[in-house]
Design an enzyme around this catalytic site. Structure first.
Site, PDB file in Angstrom:
ATOM      1  CD  GLU A  50      -1.783  -2.369   1.601  1.00 39.57           C
ATOM      2  OE1 GLU A  50      -0.590  -2.626   1.901  1.00 39.57           O
ATOM      3  OE2 GLU A  50      -2.717  -3.189   1.733  1.00 39.57           O
ATOM      4  CG  PHE A 112      -9.958  -9.411  10.972  1.00 38.36           C
ATOM      5  CD1 PHE A 112      -8.710  -9.850  11.422  1.00 38.36           C
ATOM      6  CD2 PHE A 112     -10.200  -9.404   9.604  1.00 38.36           C
ATOM      7  CE1 PHE A 112      -7.749 -10.287  10.529  1.00 38.36           C
ATOM      8  CE2 PHE A 112      -9.240  -9.836   8.709  1.00 38.36           C
ATOM      9  CZ  PHE A 112      -8.000 -10.274   9.172  1.00 38.36           C
ATOM     10  CD  GLN A 113      -7.478  -7.075   7.362  1.00 37.14           C
ATOM     11  OE1 GLN A 113      -8.365  -6.796   6.564  1.00 37.14           O
ATOM     12  NE2 GLN A 113      -6.318  -7.595   6.990  1.00 37.14           N
ATOM     13  CE  LYS A 162     -17.482  -5.881   3.124  1.00 36.40           C
ATOM     14  NZ  LYS A 162     -16.915  -7.209   3.223  1.00 36.40           N
ATOM     15  CG  MET A 474      22.986  11.788   3.699  1.00 34.27           C
ATOM     16  SD  MET A 474      24.152  12.889   2.852  1.00 34.27           S
ATOM     17  CE  MET A 474      23.150  13.538   1.528  1.00 34.27           C
TER      18      MET A 474
END
Lengths: 577, 161
Positions: A50, A112-113, A162, A474
């Protein structure tokens, strides 16, 4: 006709002119994916992580000037997206990120999630919304695009439960406009401030234009050119501003700041009038604030009032779109005579003659700077160049002179390693006919390597220029200078065979170990128009980025090359890091 | 310097946390914060007391204005204004003479709003300084509980809020 929330969302995105969306499915967004798939009108790029989706949308937005769009699921989908969102926020890039959320009935139950998406992203978005009612879904999308694109742009998150995507309602027409009493991004430029600025500009004997990302994002490149040329003033640009004014023009002093040119930084230090255009006096630009621009009156043009006077006190503040303000200034300056600045240009030419970007060459090793110069030659300076974060980023900014805006795509504010590859993907989708090069290092590239798979799936050809020096360069450079050469964890051991890796993903790869092979390899890579080519270029592991303003130092205290003795930086200075 | 900043904002869920989050993320100080709906149920009024030099207060005002839910920000301290705070104070009245307590209450025009066998619950509205002064008249051992609302305020002229 009745539509479900998912269909309304997709309709709304179409109404906003979204052509391309980067995303990754999951439980909370299954209805949205179903609607997206059925509509067939918006191209969806299935990324492999993502973070890559948001960086992809970000690269697309930076190149196209449109709002970039990403779609992720709830929970880990959203948390993975956060780095991308914060990256866009720091660089003021317009994005709309849509995340799924668990059903409103279970919000707060540690479902969940489930994560508190609005809470997690609050400090790195311009605004965010949680939609739990289908009736406000379309108007929320309208607001999100409006907020993302106007004023000082930035990312906006829409978190949709949802149940909203499943619920049905009668189809309504999408709102044409939106009016929010609490958000009025249009500001009228104050004429009194313009005239104060004109007075300062006319009497300046050592003037300097300091232009930043606002000139690029604000599409002010042509006004900036006209303004700079009318006045015959020198101009320096920030890392985020490169290309708004052509780097190859004689009035350009190059980039300023920590790794800016000697002439740019000395001119900042000695100037009696600084005209800051869409720049925010960030710490990488100012160095030690106590030593910053000691002789200058400062005019600051910015759309965001909170950027004005935040770190540096300003003499004339002009709030407004950079483009509109420059037009007003041009109008007000027409026919007026500015002070004679021939002596100032003579002084600048003296600083220029130091040739602060010169570097020594060594036989047997490839200097990273020479790779960027070769890239410039092979692409005729016409490529879009994205970068990751580190030494290679600075070298790309220093040695690839950008003559046009929206060609140099990098994470300047947040400094996100892993940005370059997915951003290149987005850039190529935004401008398919232009060559896109991703300048990276063996450290950064491994943070978003998985997107090679996405690029294969959608045949997105990018040339990856991997400056492989075996070090987190760096970090190594700072350890060499400030930590007594104790190289803690900056060596990259057990590197993969990048050529084989690239081939494994279905792309080609070329390893370059000799200077003589560099240019032919680049030519060969760009000849393969439709292929992603991974150029693994083994570069001098000891090379450092110069010039450099060490932590705590002022613009006039630059270190020009490795032979300069690195003065010891005190604890106060290191805190400025 | 102490500033009282009045913020009119959309009465949306999460608006309060945007403001509070802004103060913590940018390291601004909050002495007190009050919030409630206004006569227009779509708007809330928040009053924040903060301490900072002019540069910090300027940044606070600008950053608040940048929040999308914020409709209007006024630094009340820059105008003629009225500020008030409400105190509820529970004290132990054992071994305090009735005369003493009556005098303390009278001096500040406080009210007794509840009484039990050995406690009084007092109410006082006023400027924060007055409330501090009132509290200072009680021995700390006699103070059982303090609840202050934090400051709210309005501009006195018609133009501002």
């Amino acid at each position: 006709m009745k539509l479900n929330g998912a269909q309304i969302l997709i309709q709304s995105l179409k109404n906003e002119g979204v052509e391309c969306i980067f995303g990754y499915p999951g439980g909370a967004v299954l209805h949205i994916y179903d609607a997206l798939d059925l509509s067939q009108e918006i191209k969806h790029i299935l990324v492999r992580h993502e973070q890559g989706a948001v960086h992809g949308a970000d690269g697309y937005a930076r190149v196209s000037g449109k709002v970039g769009t990403a779609l992720v699921t709830s929970g880990p989908g959203l948390t993975n997206a956060v780095t991308g969102i914060a990256t866009a926020y720091m660089d003021s890039i317009p994005l709309v990120v849509i995340s799924g959320q668990v059903s409103s009935a279970v919000i707060g139950n540690d479902a969940f999630q489930e994560v508190d998406a609005v809470g997690i992203t609050r400090s790195c978005v311009k605004h965010n919304f949680l939609v739990t009612d289908i009736n406000i879904l379309a108007s929320t999308v309208k607001k999100a695009f409006h907020i993302a694109a106007t004023g000082r742009p930035g990312p906006v998150l829409i978190d949709i439960t949802k149940d909203v995507t499943i619920a049905q309602t009668a189809e309504k027409s999408y709102p044409d406009t939106i009016n929010m009493r609490s958000y009025q991004p249009e500001v009228a430029v104050e004429a009194a401030q313009i005239s104060k600025a004109v007075d300062l500009i006319m009497s300046a004997e050592r003037p300097l234009i300091y232009s930043g990302g606002g000139s690029v994002i604000g599409n002010a490149s042509s006004e900036l050119r006209e303004f700079t040329r009318l006045l015959n003033f020198p101009i320096t640009q920030t890392l985020m501003g490169l290309g708004a004014y052509p780097a190859t023009d004689p009035q350009s002093l190059g980039m300023l700041g920590m790794h800016g040119t000697y002439e740019a930084n000395m001119a900042m230090h000695e100037a009696d009038c600084i005209i800051a255009v869409g720049a925010r006096f960030d710490d990488r630009i100012t160095g030690n604030l106590d030593k910053f621009c000691p002789f200058a009156k400062i005019i600051h043009i910015d759309i965001d009032p909170s950027s004005i006077g935040k770190t540096v006190s300003i003499d004339v503040a002009i709030v407004g779109q950079v483009r509109a303000v420059l037009s007003d200034l041009l109008q007000a300056l027409k026919g007026k005579k500015t002070a004679e600045i021939a002596n100032w240009w003579a002084q600048i030419d003296k600083w220029r003659s130091k040739d602060s970007l010169a570097y020594s060459t060594k036989t047997g090793v490839i200097k990273p700077q020479s790779v960027i110069q070769a890239l410039y030659q092979v692409t005729g300076g016409e490529a879009i160049v994205t970068s990751d974060v580190g030494q290679h980023q600075m070298w790309a900014a220093q040695y690839y002179p950008f003559d046009e805006p929206r060609r140099w795509i990098n994470s300047g504010g947040l400094g996100t390693m892993g940005f370059g590859l997915p951003a290149a993907m987005g850039a190529k989708l935004a401008e398919p006919s232009r060559d896109v090069a991703c300048v990276t290092g063996e450290g950064s590239i491994q943070m978003m390597l998985q997107e090679l798979s996405t690029m294969r799936q959608y045949s997105i050809p990018v040339k990856i220029i991997n400056l492989n020096n075996g070090y987190l360069g760096m970090v190594r450079q700072w350890q060499e200078f400030f930590y007594n050469k104790r190289y803690a964890m900056s060596y990259m051991d057990a590197l993969p065979d990048f050529v084989k890796l690239s081939e494994g993903y279905g792309h080609s790869g070329i390893k370059v170990e000799k200077s003589a092979d560099l240019k032919p390899a680049l030519i060969e890579a760009f000849k393969q128009k439709d292929k992603t080519v991974f150029l693994d270029i083994i570069t001098d592991p000891t090379e450092n980025v110069f010039p450099m303003i060490a932590a705590g130092a002022g613009h006039h205290e630059m270190l020009l090359a490795s032979k300069d003795k690195m003065q010891s930086t005190d604890d106060e200075g290191l805190n400025l890091v | 310097m102490r500033h009282i900043i009045s913020v009119l904002l959309e009465n949306e869920s999460g608006a309060l946390s945007r403001v509070a989050g802004l103060f913590s993320a940018r390291g601004f100080n909050i002495e007190s914060l009050t919030v409630a709906a206004t006569h227009d149920s779509t708007l809330s009024k928040m009053t924040i007391v903060s301490i900072g030099d002019d540069g910090i207060i300027e940044q606070i005002v600008k950053q608040l204005n940048k929040l999308i839910d914020v409709v209007e920000v006024t630094d009340l301290t820059a105008h003629e204004h009225i500020e008030r705070e409400l105190l509820l104070l529970k004290i132990d009245v054992n071994s305090i003479t009735q005369a003493d307590i009556d005098k303390q209450i009278d001096d500040f025009s406080a009210k007794i709003i509840d009484v039990s066998e050995d406690t009084y619950l007092l109410e006082l509205a006023g400027k924060s300084q007055k409330i501090n002064d009132f509290l200072a008249t009680f021995k700390t051992t006699k103070i059982l509980e303090v609840a202050r609302t934090g400051v709210t305020g309005v501009c006195q002229n018609r133009e501002n809020n």
